[in-house]
Design an enzyme around this catalytic site. Structure first.
Site, mmCIF file in Angstrom:
data_model
loop_
_atom_site.group_PDB
_atom_site.id
_atom_site.type_symbol
_atom_site.label_atom_id
_atom_site.label_comp_id
_atom_site.label_asym_id
_atom_site.label_seq_id
_atom_site.Cartn_x
_atom_site.Cartn_y
_atom_site.Cartn_z
ATOM 1 N N LYS A 1 16.683 21.958 -21.939
ATOM 2 C CA LYS A 1 17.630 21.866 -23.050
ATOM 3 C C LYS A 1 19.011 22.341 -22.621
ATOM 4 O O LYS A 1 20.017 21.709 -22.908
ATOM 5 C CB LYS A 1 17.095 22.716 -24.207
ATOM 6 C CG LYS A 1 17.408 22.259 -25.570
ATOM 7 C CD LYS A 1 16.591 21.119 -26.115
ATOM 8 C CE LYS A 1 16.046 20.146 -25.159
ATOM 9 N NZ LYS A 1 15.067 19.223 -25.610
ATOM 10 N N GLU B 1 20.644 19.844 -20.074
ATOM 11 C CA GLU B 1 21.006 18.491 -20.520
ATOM 12 C C GLU B 1 22.210 18.462 -21.448
ATOM 13 O O GLU B 1 22.909 17.450 -21.488
ATOM 14 C CB GLU B 1 19.812 17.754 -21.136
ATOM 15 C CG GLU B 1 19.387 18.240 -22.493
ATOM 16 C CD GLU B 1 18.184 17.478 -23.047
ATOM 17 O OE1 GLU B 1 18.105 16.264 -22.856
ATOM 18 O OE2 GLU B 1 17.338 18.119 -23.693
ATOM 19 N N GLU C 1 11.012 24.046 -20.935
ATOM 20 C CA GLU C 1 11.711 23.312 -21.988
ATOM 21 C C GLU C 1 13.106 23.918 -22.239
ATOM 22 O O GLU C 1 14.095 23.201 -22.397
ATOM 23 C CB GLU C 1 10.862 23.328 -23.273
ATOM 24 C CG GLU C 1 11.542 22.810 -24.524
ATOM 25 C CD GLU C 1 12.116 21.409 -24.381
ATOM 26 O OE1 GLU C 1 11.808 20.699 -23.410
ATOM 27 O OE2 GLU C 1 12.926 21.027 -25.247
ATOM 28 N N TRP D 1 23.647 0.568 -22.619
ATOM 29 C CA TRP D 1 23.489 1.681 -21.688
ATOM 30 C C TRP D 1 23.315 1.018 -20.336
ATOM 31 O O TRP D 1 22.310 0.353 -20.094
ATOM 32 C CB TRP D 1 22.250 2.483 -22.085
ATOM 33 C CG TRP D 1 22.161 3.845 -21.486
ATOM 34 C CD1 TRP D 1 22.849 4.958 -21.870
ATOM 35 C CD2 TRP D 1 21.303 4.264 -20.421
ATOM 36 N NE1 TRP D 1 22.466 6.032 -21.115
ATOM 37 C CE2 TRP D 1 21.525 5.640 -20.213
ATOM 38 C CE3 TRP D 1 20.374 3.617 -19.617
ATOM 39 C CZ2 TRP D 1 20.863 6.376 -19.246
ATOM 40 C CZ3 TRP D 1 19.706 4.347 -18.646
ATOM 41 C CH2 TRP D 1 19.952 5.712 -18.470
ATOM 42 N N ASN E 1 18.437 -6.412 -25.091
ATOM 43 C CA ASN E 1 18.002 -5.067 -24.724
ATOM 44 C C ASN E 1 16.810 -5.238 -23.788
ATOM 45 O O ASN E 1 15.907 -6.001 -24.099
ATOM 46 C CB ASN E 1 17.603 -4.352 -26.029
ATOM 47 C CG ASN E 1 17.036 -2.976 -25.813
ATOM 48 O OD1 ASN E 1 17.065 -2.448 -24.703
ATOM 49 N ND2 ASN E 1 16.531 -2.383 -26.865
ATOM 50 N N GLY E 2 16.808 -4.574 -22.647
ATOM 51 C CA GLY E 2 15.705 -4.725 -21.691
ATOM 52 C C GLY E 2 16.243 -5.054 -20.319
ATOM 53 O O GLY E 2 17.454 -4.980 -20.067
ATOM 54 N N LYS F 1 18.435 8.375 -25.916
ATOM 55 C CA LYS F 1 17.401 8.970 -26.760
ATOM 56 C C LYS F 1 16.047 8.320 -26.513
ATOM 57 O O LYS F 1 15.021 8.977 -26.476
ATOM 58 C CB LYS F 1 17.801 8.801 -28.231
ATOM 59 C CG LYS F 1 16.831 9.409 -29.223
ATOM 60 C CD LYS F 1 16.863 10.914 -29.144
ATOM 61 C CE LYS F 1 15.897 11.583 -30.105
ATOM 62 N NZ LYS F 1 15.727 13.003 -29.766
ATOM 63 N N HIS G 1 8.732 34.511 -4.292
ATOM 64 C CA HIS G 1 8.253 33.683 -3.177
ATOM 65 C C HIS G 1 9.331 32.725 -2.686
ATOM 66 O O HIS G 1 9.040 31.747 -2.016
ATOM 67 C CB HIS G 1 6.984 32.929 -3.592
ATOM 68 C CG HIS G 1 5.856 33.853 -3.918
ATOM 69 N ND1 HIS G 1 5.177 34.564 -2.952
ATOM 70 C CD2 HIS G 1 5.323 34.249 -5.105
ATOM 71 C CE1 HIS G 1 4.257 35.331 -3.518
ATOM 72 N NE2 HIS G 1 4.333 35.155 -4.831
ATOM 73 N N CYS H 1 19.895 0.960 -24.811
ATOM 74 C CA CYS H 1 20.519 -0.128 -25.574
ATOM 75 C C CYS H 1 19.879 -0.328 -26.943
ATOM 76 O O CYS H 1 18.674 -0.187 -27.099
ATOM 77 C CB CYS H 1 20.369 -1.459 -24.854
ATOM 78 S SG CYS H 1 20.881 -1.461 -23.166
ATOM 79 N N ARG I 1 20.508 6.656 -29.571
ATOM 80 C CA ARG I 1 19.707 6.212 -28.433
ATOM 81 C C ARG I 1 20.478 6.350 -27.123
ATOM 82 O O ARG I 1 19.885 6.262 -26.047
ATOM 83 C CB ARG I 1 19.306 4.744 -28.627
ATOM 84 C CG ARG I 1 18.412 4.520 -29.832
ATOM 85 C CD ARG I 1 18.410 3.075 -30.243
ATOM 86 N NE ARG I 1 17.694 2.227 -29.326
ATOM 87 C CZ ARG I 1 16.414 1.888 -29.443
ATOM 88 N NH1 ARG I 1 15.711 2.340 -30.445
ATOM 89 N NH2 ARG I 1 15.841 1.105 -28.572
HETATM 90 C C1 F6R Z 1 15.066 15.902 -23.875
HETATM 91 C C2 F6R Z 1 14.492 14.676 -24.346
HETATM 92 C C3 F6R Z 1 13.743 13.832 -23.370
HETATM 93 C C4 F6R Z 1 12.547 13.150 -24.065
HETATM 94 C C5 F6R Z 1 11.906 12.150 -23.098
HETATM 95 C C6 F6R Z 1 10.673 11.510 -23.713
HETATM 96 O O1 F6R Z 1 15.708 16.587 -24.907
HETATM 97 O O2 F6R Z 1 14.630 14.315 -25.482
HETATM 98 O O3 F6R Z 1 13.332 14.566 -22.271
HETATM 99 O O4 F6R Z 1 11.638 14.136 -24.460
HETATM 100 O O5 F6R Z 1 12.822 11.151 -22.763
HETATM 101 O O6 F6R Z 1 10.982 10.828 -24.877
HETATM 102 P P1 F6R Z 1 9.879 10.485 -25.949
HETATM 103 O O7 F6R Z 1 9.331 11.753 -26.484
HETATM 104 O O8 F6R Z 1 10.582 9.672 -26.983
HETATM 105 O O9 F6R Z 1 8.813 9.697 -25.225
#
Ligand code: F6R
Length: 590
Positions: free
Chosen positions: A471, A474, A467, A71, A97-98, A585, A490, A2, A27
């Protein structure tokens, strides 16, 4: 997650609030709404995108406005659950927000059988304010309600009986306030303020704010006035535009060589590293480093563990923040904690930091957002200088986190070599590869034909595989796992069947031959293998070849083709690349 924005002043509140909401889109959200005042109050809410909301707003100008991207946490994604929420008597409008953990208890105790229009905790907050305002001035009513809340809030409140004032409060959810002659803007992050304010302040927890069009005052929850000092906003408002790129993600992937060069300039004076000696001394006193992070930042931590152990010779552990917060391992000796967070707002990390501080352990936040909560609350912070990262899928922050922590590891070491040159070579190799990015799309079409995929590698390549898999899953929604290639046999190799895509990373002499044998194992069971290799380890059939760089720094390079693979796989599937489903985000709830 949010986002909220509010404005009061001579500017057009409608435009400023909507622009702020657009800037907070990254976000993640599933509905949006605004409350605007142009002589009377109007509320507009929509499920889905802000563009859809904008079409419903039938007024041109407003002097006060509050806006929200939601959200869903309490209640489904519906128009009724979108903010702003009105109090039961319609006097107050609220965006929040929260998460208010005790909203049900408070509703039962103070609101009795009063009907609710939504399923949200935020509506209960609005009605509590209305109920307390029957017996108290509004400021007091809001503060009394805030004192009852358990959980987190960044909240804006308007009182329809007093349209010249906007109220705000903050606890555990971020809120920044900005000022320019003739107007005050408030929002969940700096992006919402840029362009509407010249100076800003990041609010501390348990702060209550009373805002008019030309000023604001801060109070604690008892009503005592709090002093503050504004800082100048120095973000270039246009840095957040997509420019020539169709998506922020592609733009941010392409920015990586420039970001790496920017980091070199920020952290080096000639060949001397520019990091505060006092911070280096604190780290040198420790006998173990604990890295805390989530998602992509945690994956950057796995790479950086290697640097800290190789250069600084300090044993280093990497923890998933959400696990550490509620199930911490035994912490012995003299630990030092490094929190890696692009946003600096991740709630799981904040929960860890609160405990770390209580235990009296030293902490450092490595973040992209200097004004963020984690930057302010840790003992020290280092900035990664990646510039605003808008796409939900993190790309340039990952490479920037690795680069900055590599420089830190080097500064802690007794070794002397030309790190600046090594990093510049990585930037150069990134650029060389990005110039050939058109090769990736046909490969994606050829290889990623199944609903499942694997990335395999060893050592640092394995860390990058984790990683790369995140990517791809997601944004393309292809189920992908990153595996240590030696571990496949294994158990997991049972999943390999005809044409299962397996992408292998090879950038290190020590492990190259072993990864090749992993490739052969899956190939002989029908896998469709795509190899990403640095030049020295190239074999005839390898699809993607990268320039050679020092293998210790290769993760910053080998990750780039994997980011592009994810991007084109999502593009092929017609997905919303910058805002993948179900994701936010900045994850500000635990
Ligand atoms: C994936 C992604 C998330 C963030 C995670 C931590 O592409 O962006 O996995 O890396 O939510 O977020 P931060 O780095 O903002 O603490």
């Amino acid at each position: 997650m949010c986002g909220i924005v509010g404005y009061i002043g001579e500017g057009n509140a409608k435009e400023i609030v909507l622009r702020g909401l657009h800037r907070l889109e990254y976000r993640g959200y599933d509905s949006a709404g605004v409350g605007l005042y142009d002589g009377k109050y109007h509320v507009f809410k929509e499920k889905g995108r802000i563009d859809a909301l904008e079409k419903t707003i039938a007024l041109n100008k407003a002097s006060l406005g509050i806006g929200h991207t939601r959200w869903a946490t309490h209640g489904r994604v519906t128009k009724e659950n979108a903010h702003p929420h009105a109090s039961y008597d319609e006097r107050f409008l609220v965006v929040h927000n929260g998460v208010i953990d005790n909203y049900k208890t408070l509703a039962e105790r103070y609101l009795g059988g009063k009907a609710r229009k939504s399923e949200t905790d935020s509506e209960v907050f609005a009605s509590l304010v209305a109920s307390f305002a029957k017996d108290h001035p509004v400021d007091v009513a809001i503060r009394e309600v805030l004192k009852l809340l358990e959980g987190s809030y960044a909240v804006l409140v308007v009182d329809k009986e007093n349209p010249g004032t906007l109220y705000a409060a903050k606890h555990k959810s971020p809120l920044l306030i900005g000022k320019r002659n003739g107007g005050v803007v408030i929002g969940s992050d700096m992006m919402a303020l840029v362009g509407a304010a010249d100076n800003y302040l990041a609010l501390e927890d348990e702060t209550f704010v009373r805002i008019t069009s030309d000023n604001f005052s801060l109070y604690d929850l008892e009503g005592d006035i709090l002093p503050y000092r504004l800082q100048k906003i120095d973000i270039d408002a246009f840095e957040s535009d997509k420019g020539e790129f169709p998506h922020y993600m592609l733009k941010e992937i392409h920015e990586q060589p420039a970001v790496l060069r920017r980091i070199i300039t920020k952290y080096f004076d000639d060949s001397e590293v520019r990091i505060d000696q006092a911070l280096l001394q604190k780290i040198k006193m420790c006998d173990r480093i604990h890295i805390l992070a989530a998602g992509t930042s945690m994956h950057a931590g796995l790479v950086v563990k290697d640097m800290l152990e190789t250069f600084a010779l300090v044993p280093t552990e990497v923890h998933i923040a959400s696990e550490f917060a509620h199930h911490p391992p035994l912490i012995a000796g003299n630990p030092f904690f490094i929190l890696i967070s692009q946003s600096g707002e991740t709630a799981d990390l904040r929960a860890c930091l609160t405990d770390i501080k209580q235990e009296g352990h030293p902490s450092l936040t490595v973040t992209n957002v200097r004004t963020s909560t984690l930057a302010r609350e840790a003992d020290d912070y280092l900035e990664i200088h990646a510039g605003p990262e808008i796409a939900v899928a993190s790309t340039k922050a990952y490479t920037a986190q690795i680069a900055v922590l590599t420089i830190l590891a080097y500064a802690l070491s007794e070794q002397s070599f030309d790190l600046k040159r090594e990093l510049a070579e990585v930037a150069q190799a990134m650029e060389q590869f990005l110039d050939k990015q058109e090769k990736i799309r046909p490969l994606v079409k050829k290889y990623l034909t199944k609903p499942h995929a694997f990335y395999i590698g060893r050592g640092l390549d394995y860390a990058v595989c984790l990683e790369a898999a995140l990517k791809l899953k997601e944004i393309s929604y292809i189920h992908t796992e990153g595996f240590a290639s030696g571990e496949l046999k294994h158990g997991t190799i049972a999943l390999i069947e005809e044409n299962t895509p397996v992408i292998a990373l090879i950038s290190n002499a020590k492990t190259a031959a072993y990864t090749r044998s992993g490739i052969n194992e899956v190939k002989s069971r029908g896998a469709n293998t795509l190899v990403i290799a640095c030049e020295s380890f190239q074999e005839a059939e390898d699809a993607i070849v990268l320039d050679d760089v020092n293998p210790t720094f290769a993760p910053m390079l080998t990750v780039i083709p994997t980011q592009l693979i994810a991007y084109y796989a999502a593009l092929e599937r017609g997905n919303d690349i910058d805002k993948p489903r179900n994701l936010a985000k900045s994850v500000t709830v635990e």
